[in-house]
Design a protein around this motif. Structure first.
Motif, PDB file in Angstrom:
ATOM      1  N   TYR A  60      30.410  -6.807 -38.654  1.00 41.99           N
ATOM      2  CA  TYR A  60      30.595  -7.717 -37.538  1.00 41.99           C
ATOM      3  C   TYR A  60      29.436  -8.694 -37.358  1.00 41.99           C
ATOM      4  CZ  TYR A  60      34.276  -4.481 -35.822  1.00 41.99           C
ATOM      5  OH  TYR A  60      35.381  -3.700 -35.679  1.00 41.99           O
ATOM      6  N   PHE A  61      28.221  -8.176 -37.277  1.00 39.22           N
ATOM      7  CA  PHE A  61      27.087  -9.043 -36.964  1.00 39.22           C
ATOM      8  C   PHE A  61      26.802 -10.084 -38.041  1.00 39.22           C
ATOM      9  CE2 PHE A  61      24.929  -5.697 -33.992  1.00 39.22           C
ATOM     10  CZ  PHE A  61      25.985  -5.802 -33.107  1.00 39.22           C
TER      11      PHE A  61
ATOM     12  N   PHE B 165      16.027  -8.946 -42.368  1.00 37.03           N
ATOM     13  CA  PHE B 165      16.390  -8.986 -43.785  1.00 37.03           C
ATOM     14  C   PHE B 165      17.848  -9.411 -43.978  1.00 37.03           C
ATOM     15  CE2 PHE B 165      12.875  -5.805 -44.703  1.00 37.03           C
ATOM     16  CZ  PHE B 165      12.067  -6.755 -45.321  1.00 37.03           C
ATOM     17  N   LYS B 166      18.678  -9.098 -43.009  1.00 31.29           N
ATOM     18  CA  LYS B 166      20.089  -9.472 -43.085  1.00 31.29           C
ATOM     19  C   LYS B 166      20.326 -10.889 -42.585  1.00 31.29           C
ATOM     20  CE  LYS B 166      22.019  -4.863 -42.717  1.00 31.29           C
ATOM     21  NZ  LYS B 166      23.002  -4.022 -42.059  1.00 31.29           N
ATOM     22  N   GLY B 167      19.286 -11.553 -42.127  1.00 35.12           N
ATOM     23  CA  GLY B 167      19.425 -12.916 -41.630  1.00 35.12           C
ATOM     24  C   GLY B 167      19.930 -13.001 -40.203  1.00 35.12           C
ATOM     25  N   LEU B 168      19.873 -11.891 -39.471  1.00 36.75           N
ATOM     26  CA  LEU B 168      20.346 -11.883 -38.100  1.00 36.75           C
ATOM     27  C   LEU B 168      19.249 -12.345 -37.162  1.00 36.75           C
ATOM     28  CD1 LEU B 168      22.287  -8.496 -38.071  1.00 36.75           C
ATOM     29  CD2 LEU B 168      23.167 -10.773 -38.549  1.00 36.75           C
ATOM     30  N   THR B 169      19.648 -13.072 -36.129  1.00 40.21           N
ATOM     31  CA  THR B 169      18.707 -13.580 -35.134  1.00 40.21           C
ATOM     32  C   THR B 169      19.302 -13.399 -33.747  1.00 40.21           C
ATOM     33  OG1 THR B 169      19.651 -15.806 -35.226  1.00 40.21           O
ATOM     34  CG2 THR B 169      17.813 -15.358 -36.722  1.00 40.21           C
TER      35      THR B 169
ATOM     36  N   ARG C 240      23.264 -20.584 -31.371  1.00 44.76           N
ATOM     37  CA  ARG C 240      24.183 -19.905 -30.442  1.00 44.76           C
ATOM     38  C   ARG C 240      23.824 -18.425 -30.318  1.00 44.76           C
ATOM     39  NH1 ARG C 240      25.977 -19.880 -25.859  1.00 44.76           N
ATOM     40  NH2 ARG C 240      28.032 -19.028 -25.513  1.00 44.76           N
ATOM     41  N   ALA C 241      23.384 -17.814 -31.402  1.00 45.68           N
ATOM     42  CA  ALA C 241      22.954 -16.411 -31.355  1.00 45.68           C
ATOM     43  C   ALA C 241      21.769 -16.256 -30.409  1.00 45.68           C
ATOM     44  CB  ALA C 241      22.607 -15.907 -32.753  1.00 45.68           C
ATOM     45  N   GLN C 242      20.873 -17.223 -30.412  1.00 48.02           N
ATOM     46  CA  GLN C 242      19.731 -17.190 -29.490  1.00 48.02           C
ATOM     47  C   GLN C 242      20.205 -17.352 -28.044  1.00 48.02           C
ATOM     48  OE1 GLN C 242      16.743 -16.306 -30.146  1.00 48.02           O
ATOM     49  NE2 GLN C 242      16.581 -16.558 -32.337  1.00 48.02           N
ATOM     50  N   GLN C 243      21.113 -18.283 -27.811  1.00 44.54           N
ATOM     51  CA  GLN C 243      21.620 -18.512 -26.458  1.00 44.54           C
ATOM     52  C   GLN C 243      22.338 -17.276 -25.915  1.00 44.54           C
ATOM     53  OE1 GLN C 243      24.141 -21.852 -27.250  1.00 44.54           O
ATOM     54  NE2 GLN C 243      22.488 -23.360 -27.080  1.00 44.54           N
ATOM     55  N   LEU C 244      23.082 -16.602 -26.764  1.00 43.61           N
ATOM     56  CA  LEU C 244      23.843 -15.431 -26.323  1.00 43.61           C
ATOM     57  C   LEU C 244      22.943 -14.268 -25.909  1.00 43.61           C
ATOM     58  CD1 LEU C 244      26.907 -15.298 -28.728  1.00 43.61           C
ATOM     59  CD2 LEU C 244      26.895 -15.782 -26.279  1.00 43.61           C
ATOM     60  N   LEU C 245      21.725 -14.241 -26.404  1.00 49.03           N
ATOM     61  CA  LEU C 245      20.810 -13.172 -26.019  1.00 49.03           C
ATOM     62  C   LEU C 245      20.560 -13.206 -24.511  1.00 49.03           C
ATOM     63  CD1 LEU C 245      18.972 -10.811 -26.549  1.00 49.03           C
ATOM     64  CD2 LEU C 245      17.216 -12.425 -27.333  1.00 49.03           C
ATOM     65  N   THR C 246      20.328 -14.373 -23.968  1.00 52.97           N
ATOM     66  CA  THR C 246      20.109 -14.514 -22.522  1.00 52.97           C
ATOM     67  C   THR C 246      21.361 -14.111 -21.751  1.00 52.97           C
ATOM     68  OG1 THR C 246      18.580 -16.320 -22.968  1.00 52.97           O
ATOM     69  CG2 THR C 246      19.423 -16.139 -20.715  1.00 52.97           C
ATOM     70  N   THR C 247      22.505 -14.538 -22.226  1.00 52.49           N
ATOM     71  CA  THR C 247      23.774 -14.207 -21.582  1.00 52.49           C
ATOM     72  C   THR C 247      24.020 -12.703 -21.633  1.00 52.49           C
ATOM     73  OG1 THR C 247      24.609 -16.346 -22.341  1.00 52.49           O
ATOM     74  CG2 THR C 247      26.236 -14.774 -21.519  1.00 52.49           C
TER      75      THR C 247
ATOM     76  N   GLN D 100      27.043 -13.927 -37.046  1.00 56.26           N
ATOM     77  CA  GLN D 100      25.870 -14.796 -37.197  1.00 56.26           C
ATOM     78  C   GLN D 100      26.237 -16.038 -37.998  1.00 56.26           C
ATOM     79  OE1 GLN D 100      22.305 -14.149 -36.231  1.00 56.26           O
ATOM     80  NE2 GLN D 100      22.378 -16.336 -36.578  1.00 56.26           N
ATOM     81  N   LYS D 101      26.987 -15.834 -39.058  1.00 55.77           N
ATOM     82  CA  LYS D 101      27.399 -16.952 -39.918  1.00 55.77           C
ATOM     83  C   LYS D 101      28.290 -17.934 -39.145  1.00 55.77           C
ATOM     84  CE  LYS D 101      29.882 -17.884 -44.188  1.00 55.77           C
ATOM     85  NZ  LYS D 101      30.705 -17.324 -45.263  1.00 55.77           N
ATOM     86  N   VAL D 102      29.227 -17.410 -38.380  1.00 56.20           N
ATOM     87  CA  VAL D 102      30.170 -18.255 -37.646  1.00 56.20           C
ATOM     88  C   VAL D 102      29.481 -18.973 -36.477  1.00 56.20           C
ATOM     89  CG1 VAL D 102      32.237 -18.209 -36.168  1.00 56.20           C
ATOM     90  CG2 VAL D 102      32.213 -16.950 -38.331  1.00 56.20           C
ATOM     91  N   LEU D 103      28.667 -18.246 -35.730  1.00 54.66           N
ATOM     92  CA  LEU D 103      28.059 -18.831 -34.529  1.00 54.66           C
ATOM     93  C   LEU D 103      26.807 -19.647 -34.820  1.00 54.66           C
ATOM     94  CD1 LEU D 103      28.368 -15.895 -31.974  1.00 54.66           C
ATOM     95  CD2 LEU D 103      29.909 -17.837 -32.314  1.00 54.66           C
TER      96      LEU D 103
END
Length: 167
Positions: free
Chosen positions: A141-142, A23-27, A153-160, A146-149
């Motif tokens: 923060y999130f 709902f907050k648009g976070l991924t 990039r948010a998806q890529q960072l999950l693996t990292t 999310q807006k900046v990245l």
């Protein structure tokens, strides 16, 4: 180790956080971090509501591991990425401070026996600190990160993040 009912309650809280993140648009990593917040939050509430030494002894090691691994993943994978951007650099610095406070509270708890009169107040301080940390991450923060990245990039960072937790 949590029993099946405690694991189920923890998973339900994690799923609720997933919905909230959506709902907050976070991924990606931000949605996953919120899910982890929900899971460990449920375990923290279970311990906070109990005076049973067995509950403390059974769940605190899981809570401790979850919190430390989560912070390790964030400190290695997420917040250094945020430090690269002017819009989120202050967030990275503030998070480092929060993480060191969290680790200090955990070390204090580690030094106490579960039947110590000091254990419950120390755990309460940890619970409050985690709640404050989660609130600021999820509300401020999130969404900004999310807006900046961006979503990719948010998806890529999950693996990292997951790799950093295991390192």
């Amino acid at each position: 180790m949590p029993n099946a009912l405690e694991r189920a309650a923890s998973e339900v809280m994690g799923a609720a956080k997933d919905v909230q993140a959506g709902f907050k648009g976070l991924t990606g990593v931000f949605m996953h971090l919120m899910e982890e917040h929900g899971r460990v939050g449920a375990l923290i509430r279970r311990v906070a509501l109990s005076e049973d030494l067995e509950v403390r002894a059974k769940l605190y090691p899981t809570i401790r591991t979850e919190l430390l691994d989560h912070e390790k993943g964030e400190l290695i994978a997420v917040y250094p990425e945020l430090a690269r951007f002017p819009e989120t650099a202050a967030i990275a610095a503030a998070h480092a401070h929060h993480a060191s406070e969290l680790e200090a509270e955990i070390l204090e708890l580690d030094a106490l026996s579960f039947n110590s009169g000091s254990w419950a107040p120390a755990f309460e301080r940890l619970a409050k600190l985690v709640d404050e940390h989660v609130t600021i991450e999820e509300r401020e923060y999130f969404p900004l990160a999310q807006k900046v990245l961006g979503e990719e990039r948010a998806q890529q960072l999950l693996t990292t993040f997951e790799a950093a937790k295991k390192s």
